[in-house]
Scaffold this active site. Structure first.
Site, PDB file in Angstrom:
ATOM      1  N   GLU A   1       7.338  11.464   7.423  1.00 49.58           N
ATOM      2  CA  GLU A   1       8.092  12.845   7.027  1.00 49.58           C
ATOM      3  C   GLU A   1       9.141  13.120   8.256  1.00 49.58           C
ATOM      4  O   GLU A   1      10.153  13.229   8.310  1.00 49.58           O
ATOM      5  CB  GLU A   1       7.359  13.895   6.158  1.00 49.58           C
ATOM      6  CG  GLU A   1       6.791  13.537   5.126  1.00 49.58           C
ATOM      7  CD  GLU A   1       5.727  12.695   5.011  1.00 49.58           C
ATOM      8  OE1 GLU A   1       4.978  12.361   6.057  1.00 49.58           O
ATOM      9  OE2 GLU A   1       5.216  12.134   3.841  1.00 49.58           O
TER      10      GLU A   1
ATOM     11  N   ARG B   1      -5.711 -20.232  -5.862  1.00 48.51           N
ATOM     12  CA  ARG B   1      -6.513 -19.547  -7.155  1.00 48.51           C
ATOM     13  C   ARG B   1      -6.046 -20.137  -8.400  1.00 48.51           C
ATOM     14  O   ARG B   1      -4.848 -19.998  -8.691  1.00 48.51           O
ATOM     15  CB  ARG B   1      -6.459 -18.044  -7.056  1.00 48.51           C
ATOM     16  CG  ARG B   1      -7.048 -17.318  -8.355  1.00 48.51           C
ATOM     17  CD  ARG B   1      -8.480 -17.145  -8.262  1.00 48.51           C
ATOM     18  NE  ARG B   1      -8.653 -16.574  -9.584  1.00 48.51           N
ATOM     19  CZ  ARG B   1     -10.033 -16.325 -10.083  1.00 48.51           C
ATOM     20  NH1 ARG B   1     -11.017 -16.828  -9.199  1.00 48.51           N
ATOM     21  NH2 ARG B   1     -10.443 -15.456 -11.086  1.00 48.51           N
TER      22      ARG B   1
ATOM     23  N   GLN C   1       4.921 -16.142 -13.032  1.00 45.87           N
ATOM     24  CA  GLN C   1       6.045 -15.530 -12.628  1.00 45.87           C
ATOM     25  C   GLN C   1       5.692 -14.024 -12.132  1.00 45.87           C
ATOM     26  O   GLN C   1       6.095 -13.620 -11.336  1.00 45.87           O
ATOM     27  CB  GLN C   1       7.305 -15.388 -13.760  1.00 45.87           C
ATOM     28  CG  GLN C   1       8.585 -15.174 -13.141  1.00 45.87           C
ATOM     29  CD  GLN C   1       9.594 -15.101 -14.189  1.00 45.87           C
ATOM     30  OE1 GLN C   1       9.435 -14.203 -14.902  1.00 45.87           O
ATOM     31  NE2 GLN C   1      10.355 -15.780 -14.048  1.00 45.87           N
TER      32      GLN C   1
ATOM     33  N   GLU D   1       1.853   8.599  15.271  1.00 49.14           N
ATOM     34  CA  GLU D   1       2.993   8.657  16.311  1.00 49.14           C
ATOM     35  C   GLU D   1       4.153   8.976  15.357  1.00 49.14           C
ATOM     36  O   GLU D   1       5.414   8.361  15.330  1.00 49.14           O
ATOM     37  CB  GLU D   1       3.156   7.013  16.669  1.00 49.14           C
ATOM     38  CG  GLU D   1       2.127   6.813  17.850  1.00 49.14           C
ATOM     39  CD  GLU D   1       2.350   5.807  18.827  1.00 49.14           C
ATOM     40  OE1 GLU D   1       3.416   5.605  19.144  1.00 49.14           O
ATOM     41  OE2 GLU D   1       1.315   5.239  19.310  1.00 49.14           O
TER      42      GLU D   1
ATOM     43  N   GLN E   1      -3.636  -6.641  -5.145  1.00 47.70           N
ATOM     44  CA  GLN E   1      -3.744  -6.820  -6.678  1.00 47.70           C
ATOM     45  C   GLN E   1      -3.486  -8.361  -6.807  1.00 47.70           C
ATOM     46  O   GLN E   1      -4.197  -8.747  -7.756  1.00 47.70           O
ATOM     47  CB  GLN E   1      -2.389  -6.081  -6.927  1.00 47.70           C
ATOM     48  CG  GLN E   1      -2.155  -6.148  -8.782  1.00 47.70           C
ATOM     49  CD  GLN E   1      -3.028  -5.417  -9.200  1.00 47.70           C
ATOM     50  OE1 GLN E   1      -3.679  -4.473  -8.661  1.00 47.70           O
ATOM     51  NE2 GLN E   1      -3.081  -5.475 -10.468  1.00 47.70           N
TER      52      GLN E   1
END
Lengths: 247, 379
Positions: free
Chosen positions: B367, B268, B279, B363, B336
């Protein structure tokens, strides 16, 4: 009937080729080696024929150094019964063909399959040379193979048409795309069994080569693409005439 | 330390890569959109031995190590996490659980067809009110002498409709709380079992996720795994291994999105050059590469510990926590980098982003993994 499939060990087709310091070879550092795609299709068809009960044994052979053993073991994992490696550097098509011819002289095969070319050197020579050295019946550009009652039906691609031939072994077939739809993927069981299948190493009878590589170079980089708006077609003519100088 | 893979491990990775890149890619978008179960692929992967690759060859499995499994899961997940979750549940929950804790008779009768992929397994632990808190099992298994009677509802069951063999966790002795829980091997077609509709999920839409209802389902006594009350320990031990599979899945989702982002960035153009030369994009790719490498190393370490019979519970929790979190980050950045194209289905990265989210939930949520890890840190 027994089939011998001749296997070349080539860089993965997505490899970014880097020329080695001697300017005569490619730099092999970090290269992932694979079975030459045409040989892989030939092996797939040989295994299909074995599955159909038309072939009793599928053997693979390669001329190369120890680096090629991973490729041979993958052939065994895919379903070949055993492998033979002729231990020498495959310097050119002559070296490969002359060493393979010794393999066949020691152990005759009904059918010998060679890929039409290798995806690295694109020499397209080994099959023809090997048939010549062995004084064997030889059919090129084979895109279909079946066997009924020891009779071989062979399909060839010719200009805009397909040609169907009948023959019988011993014969050497040079394999084109179409012989199998997609290369066979080794199963878990096959990968485990590959450890115990025979991989015979034989010493080379000849290291003679008929050619010497003087230099290899990369093709020139592609020129930058210029985008020109559709409504500015005249500019294309000007650039072709003044910059590219093709008009 | 040895970071080299064996020849067999590399062959397995290549076999998985070849299947994913040649076959799964063909219909992955359509299956995702229309929630089509990947029946053809599951049959092919069974024939190749991927569905029982961790099972001992004595029980018709591939006899492969967990490192090979991680490599295969990564490659399949790069293209299609709906297929890899089916592979993961069958291998590292159902087959692993029966092989590790089942009787010889159970292995002969149930493990062998699962390892051959002739039957698919499902692991029925979650309930409408028992997800992370797996001790609160409402499904009951009443001891009736020579059989158990199952009643209750299980939720979010991967392979819920297609499975032939269920592993069902249920409460036999409520007064003993988690020590009263058992696990049973249940034929999916037993009378009294009904399956709810295919859940319309955000991602992994090609895998069939269902609720499963048990209404007076008789289960022979010999189908209980382990001693009376072993079920909770069984579930926790099995999930320890299962986490490695899901960690590798998350890794694969991240790596699949990253590979697409690298390719797109090289092609692109914007502001007169390929966007990889900016960058802003190159640094994103560098960050993604480091995260993926970290996740891969955590997965492989957990697998190595398991293969070498060393404790791997904390390592697998770390691998799953980290790989799932970075899968979300990397897939979001991949979208993005693709800009508007990333937001449409044709470019795959939005699908990978949807798939990544589930790895933080199932699974053991992220947390729950932190509970496992922090308990070890603070012990």
């Amino acid at each position: 009937m027994k089939i011998l499939v001749c296997i070349s060990n080539v860089p993965d087709t997505t490899t970014k080729i880097v020329i080695g310091a001697d300017d005569k070879n490619i730099n092999t550092a970090g290269i992932q080696w694979i079975i030459n795609p045409w040989d892989e299709l030939a092996l797939t068809r040989a295994l299909e024929l074995k599955d159909a009960g038309k072939i009793s044994e599928v053997v693979v052979a390669n001329v190369g150094t120890a680096i090629t053993e991973a490729t041979l073991r993958k052939s065994l994992a895919t379903g070949a019964d055993r492998a033979i490696r002729v231990n020498t550097e495959p310097a050119d098509a002559w070296t490969v063909a002359s060493n393979l011819s010794e393999v066949v002289k020691n152990e005759p095969f009904d059918i010998i399959l060679c890929g039409i070319e290798s995806s690295d050197h694109n020499g397209s020579s080994v099959g023809g040379l090997l048939a010549g050295m062995l004084d064997l019946n030889f059919i090129s550009s084979v895109s279909g193979l079946d066997i009924e009652n020891e009779k071989l039906t062979v399909q060839r691609e010719i200009d805009g048409e397909k040609e169907i031939l009948e023959t019988q072994g011993p014969v050497l077939l040079v394999i084109q795309k179409g012989i199998a739809i997609v290369p066979r993927i080794p199963s878990m069981r096959g990968i485990m069994q590959a450890r115990t299948k025979p991989l015979q190493i034989v010493e080379a009878t000849s290291s003679e080569s008929m050619t010497e590589t003087v230099q290899v170079t990369l093709p020139p980089e592609k020129g930058k693409c210029k985008m020109i708006d559709a409504e500015n077609a005249g500019e294309v003519i000007r650039l072709l005439r003044e910059e590219a100088k093709v008009l | 330390m040895n970071f080299e893979f064996t020849e067999e491990q590399l062959m397995i990775r290549q076999a998985a890569r070849d299947y994913a890149q040649r076959e799964l890619i063909i219909d992955v978008l359509e299956r995702d959109e229309k929630m089509i179960y990947p029946a053809r692929h599951i049959k092919n992967l069974a024939e190749l031995g991927f569905l029982g690759m961790l099972v001992d060859s004595r029980y018709d499995g591939g006899g492969m190590d967990t490192i090979s499994y991680v490599l295969a899961m990564e490659e399949i997940s790069k293209v299609d996490a709906s297929v890899s979750v089916i592979m993961s549940v069958n291998n590292s929950l159902v087959c692993y659980g029966i092989q590790e804790y089942g009787t010889e008779e159970q292995k002969e009768k149930y493990l062998k067809p699962l390892a051959r992929g002739e039957k698919i397994g499902a692991f029925l632990l979650s309930e409408p009110e028992a997800g992370s808190d797996a001790t609160s099992q409402k499904t009951t298994a009443e001891d009736k002498g020579d059989y158990y009677l199952l009643n209750g509802t299980k939720n979010w069951i991967t392979n819920g409709n297609t499975a032939g063999t269920y592993l069902v966790v249920a409460q036999t002795h409520p007064e003993l709380r988690h020590r009263g829980i058992n696990v049973f091997i249940v034929d999916r077609h037993s009378p009294g079992i009904s399956v709810g509709p295919h859940e319309d999920k955000m991602g992994m839409r090609s895998s069939d996720t269902h609720s499963v209802m048990f209404n007076d389902v008789k289960v022979p006594k010999e189908n209980r795994i382990g001693e009376d009350g072993f079920g909770f320990k069984f579930a926790m031990k099995t999930l320890e291994g299962g986490r490695i599979g899901i960690a590798a899945q998350a890794l694969g989702i991240a790596a699949g999105a990253y590979e697409r982002a690298v390719q797109y960035a090289k092609e692109r153009k914007a502001f007169g050059t390929e966007i990889a030369n900016h960058q802003a994009i190159a640094f994103k790719l560098a960050d993604m590469a480091v995260k993926i490498e970290n996740a891969r190393n955590l997965c492989l370490k957990a697998a190595w510990l398991k293969d070498n019979h060393k404790p791997f519970g904390v390592a697998s929790a770390m691998a799953k926590l980290y790989a799932a979190d970075i899968a979300m980050e990397v897939t979001t950045e991949a979208v993005q980098i693709h800009g508007g194209y990333g937001y449409v289905k044709e470019y795959h990265v939005e699908r990978l982003m949807r798939e990544a989210k589930l790895t933080q939930i199932y699974e053991g949520t992220s947390e729950i993994q932190k509970i496992v890890i922090s308990r070890d840190v603070l012990k």
